[in-house]
Each structure stands twice: as structure tokens, then as C-alpha cells.
Design an enzyme around this catalytic site. Sequence first.
Site, PDB file in Angstrom:
ATOM      1  CD1 TRP A 102      -6.955 -59.570  78.761  1.00  0.00           C
ATOM      2  CD2 TRP A 102      -7.123 -57.997  78.136  1.00  0.00           C
ATOM      3  NE1 TRP A 102      -7.638 -58.822  80.174  1.00  0.00           N
ATOM      4  CE2 TRP A 102      -7.489 -57.224  78.952  1.00  0.00           C
ATOM      5  CE3 TRP A 102      -7.559 -56.608  76.916  1.00  0.00           C
ATOM      6  CZ2 TRP A 102      -7.542 -55.700  80.180  1.00  0.00           C
ATOM      7  CZ3 TRP A 102      -7.583 -55.149  78.046  1.00  0.00           C
ATOM      8  CH2 TRP A 102      -7.087 -54.972  79.551  1.00  0.00           C
ATOM      9  CG  ASP A 169      -3.126 -60.851  74.630  1.00  0.00           C
ATOM     10  OD1 ASP A 169      -1.807 -60.516  75.024  1.00  0.00           O
ATOM     11  OD2 ASP A 169      -4.161 -60.710  74.651  1.00  0.00           O
ATOM     12  CE  LYS A 193      -1.838 -57.584  82.056  1.00  0.00           C
ATOM     13  NZ  LYS A 193      -2.126 -57.839  81.257  1.00  0.00           N
TER      14      LYS A 193
HETATM   15  C1  LIG Z   1      -3.515 -57.021  80.563  1.00  0.00           C
HETATM   16  C2  LIG Z   1      -3.982 -58.175  78.903  1.00  0.00           C
HETATM   17  C3  LIG Z   1      -4.012 -56.694  77.811  1.00  0.00           C
HETATM   18  C4  LIG Z   1      -4.324 -55.795  77.425  1.00  0.00           C
HETATM   19  O1  LIG Z   1      -2.812 -55.114  78.082  1.00  0.00           O
HETATM   20  P1  LIG Z   1      -3.104 -53.590  77.427  1.00  0.00           P
HETATM   21  O2  LIG Z   1      -1.086 -53.850  77.721  1.00  0.00           O
HETATM   22  O3  LIG Z   1      -3.512 -52.626  78.890  1.00  0.00           O
HETATM   23  O4  LIG Z   1      -3.365 -52.765  76.496  1.00  0.00           O
HETATM   24  C5  LIG Z   1      -4.543 -57.685  76.720  1.00  0.00           C
HETATM   25  N1  LIG Z   1      -4.418 -58.747  76.068  1.00  0.00           N
HETATM   26  C6  LIG Z   1      -4.303 -59.216  77.588  1.00  0.00           C
HETATM   27  C7  LIG Z   1      -4.625 -61.111  78.065  1.00  0.00           C
HETATM   28  C8  LIG Z   1      -4.159 -59.013  78.904  1.00  0.00           C
HETATM   29  O5  LIG Z   1      -3.480 -59.836  80.319  1.00  0.00           O
END
Ligand SMILES: *Cc1c(COP(=O)(O)O)cnc(C)c1O
Length: 352
Positions: A102, A169, A193
Site C-alpha cells: 500500500w 495512511d 478495516k
Molecule cells: C486496505 C488498505 C488500503 C486500500 O484501501 P481501499 O479502501 O481498498 O482503497 C490502503 N492502505 C492500507 C494500509 C490498507 O490496509
Amino acid sequence: MKKVHNFSAGPCILAPTVFEKSAKAILNYNDTGLSLIEMSHRSPEFVAIMEEARSLVKEVLDVPAGYTVLFLQGGASLGFLMTAYNMMGDHKKAGYITTGAWAKKASKEANFVGEAVIVASSEDKNNSYIPKGYNIPSDIDYLHYTSNNTIFGTQFKSIPETSVPLVCDMSSDIFSKKIDISKFDLVYAGAQKNLGPAGATLYIIKDSILGKSSVAIPTMLDFKTHADKDSMFNTPPVFSIYASMLTLQWIKEIGGLEEIEKRNNAKAELLYNEIDRNPLFEGTAAKEDRSYMNVTFVLKDDSKKEKFDELWNKANISGIKGHRSVGGYRASIYNAMPIESVQVLVDVMKAI
Ligand SMILES: *Cc1c(COP(=O)(O)O)cnc(C)c1O
């Protein structure tokens, strides 16, 4: 209904009360005779939900004054690009710590707007650790990192020290423990998540960055568009926001992030203790950098694989197959995962 212990990395488990209340709201929201998902997003009912969700984020995370909370769409993956558009300044350069898939994707998007500089990376060892002791250049507009690496099972245990604006993020560990939001100019997280169903993406934005980008930003990608309209510039993902609000109410009810953190620590320690004790298993992440949300491990004796897979299937465990880039197993133990389910997995590990 059979009880499944869902260790999926995302979309993932939510608290039972969130499922119950949001199921009711789909049929008849608060006795209005309308489904939550057929109501106008401009109705007083939904405006109140949006406002409560935004204010609960501030309350639960203890967000200081001077920040705006938005629920937008596009997932964290669009957040990669929105970050670059909104944060790029005169240097036209941004620093990235790439600790996983990511983080790397985030850095790629920055190249559409300016230049991404890789400040530190853990790619040399298949992202099994968190880099330390790196230098952060001062001629960058912001530093971006990923607090928890969902795929590789590593997690930053402290916030990087820097004088440049910091962006994180936090998709897979937001609301899992206390965090000092005042250190950040921008935090974002996909809901699916630890917060709610897929659909909404949470942004916590320092007000002073709004309108300060050095590049022209397309309307929908500009945080200011959404901040000026109280997160209602266009139709928001109403269901995801409602369920996220319910999750935040649940966190508050059970004692806030202090209690959540205590529970998460207990679950992670239970599972890591078994991984370390049991000679058949091995964790894939460096011990000091282990994630308390996504526990990655391998079975050392291939001949036991069939037996192990049969046992956890029989125990109604689901979602523990590792990501293809790591292999083995990954048990995601987000906020709503009860310790009893972790114990079921540990019992299976003991039984082979
Ligand atoms: C799942 C995840 C993403 C991607 O998220 P989406 O909402 O599917 O775009 C980005 N960063 C991290 C750390 C993730 O766990």
C-alpha cells in the site's frame, strides 16, 4: 446461524451491535417508515448521522481544534492521489517510507502530481520490518507513511519524528489505540478495516493545509470542495457512514480507545505467544515491529499443512490464508474480534 470466527483482513468483522442496528436501519430507519438507503442525504435524519459520525471521530480520537473530518469515497487508494494533489507545495517533491504494497502504491500516485522520493524502504527483506535511523530530507512538501502494513504484518510503534508536514495512511489501525493527531497534517483511512463497511474513506485534515496546494486540483479531489460543504458536496456513501457512526458509538460505550487498546494488546499477545512457543510456527515480521492488527505467520513443517487447514476449517475459522506476497497465514484481529475467537485459533495451533 453457524458461528464463524472471521479473521479476514478487509472487509472485515464489525461489532455485533453494528450489524444489528444497521440491518434494522436498512428496513426502517428510526420508525420513519423509510430505509436509511432510500432517504435523501439532505434529510434532517441523514444530516444528523453525518454530523454525529464526524463529531464522534473527533471525540474518540481526541482530535485537537483546527482539524476537519470528512467522509469521502474512492477508498484509501484514491487517498493516495488526493494526498499528493492537496499536499504538494513549492518543492513539488514528497517523501515516502515504503513498508509494503500500500505504501508503494501511495508513492506511485504522488508521481502524477510531483516527484515521490523514497526516504526509507523495507523492500530488501520483503517488507518484514520497519526501517529505522533514516534521514528525512528537508526539501520535501510532506512525508507519507503507512502506520500498519496490512499485508506484511508490521506496524510503526512510534510516529516518525520530522519537521516536514506528516501524512499517514492509517487504514488498518485507526481507532485501534490512542494516537496523537496533532503530529499530523493529514490522516486517512478506508472504513472497511476497523470502522465500517466499505464505501466511506475517513479524512482528518489540518485546516491550515486547505487551499494551500501549489497545483490545480480537480474539483472532486480537492479537500476544500468537501470541507466547504460539510462532507456533503455530492451524495455521500450513506450506509457506510451510518455503520461507521455505530462503530464509534460502540467504541465510546465500551470505554473508548483505552479499553480498545487493552483488548487489542491482549489478543495480539495471546496469538504471538503461541507463535513463539510452538515450534511448528514462525512469525514473518521482525518481533519489535509486529502488527497488533494483522498477525502473519508460517507453518514450518509443510507435512502438517493439510492437518492444520483441516483443523481450522473444522473450528469454523475463516479468512486466515496469507496474502500471496507473504504466503502462510494471516490472522487479522481488528477491534471487533473477540479474544474468544483468537483463543479458538490458538487452540487449533496447539492441537496439531
Ligand atoms: C486496505 C488498505 C488500503 C486500500 O484501501 P481501499 O479502501 O481498498 O482503497 C490502503 N492502505 C492500507 C494500509 C490498507 O490496509
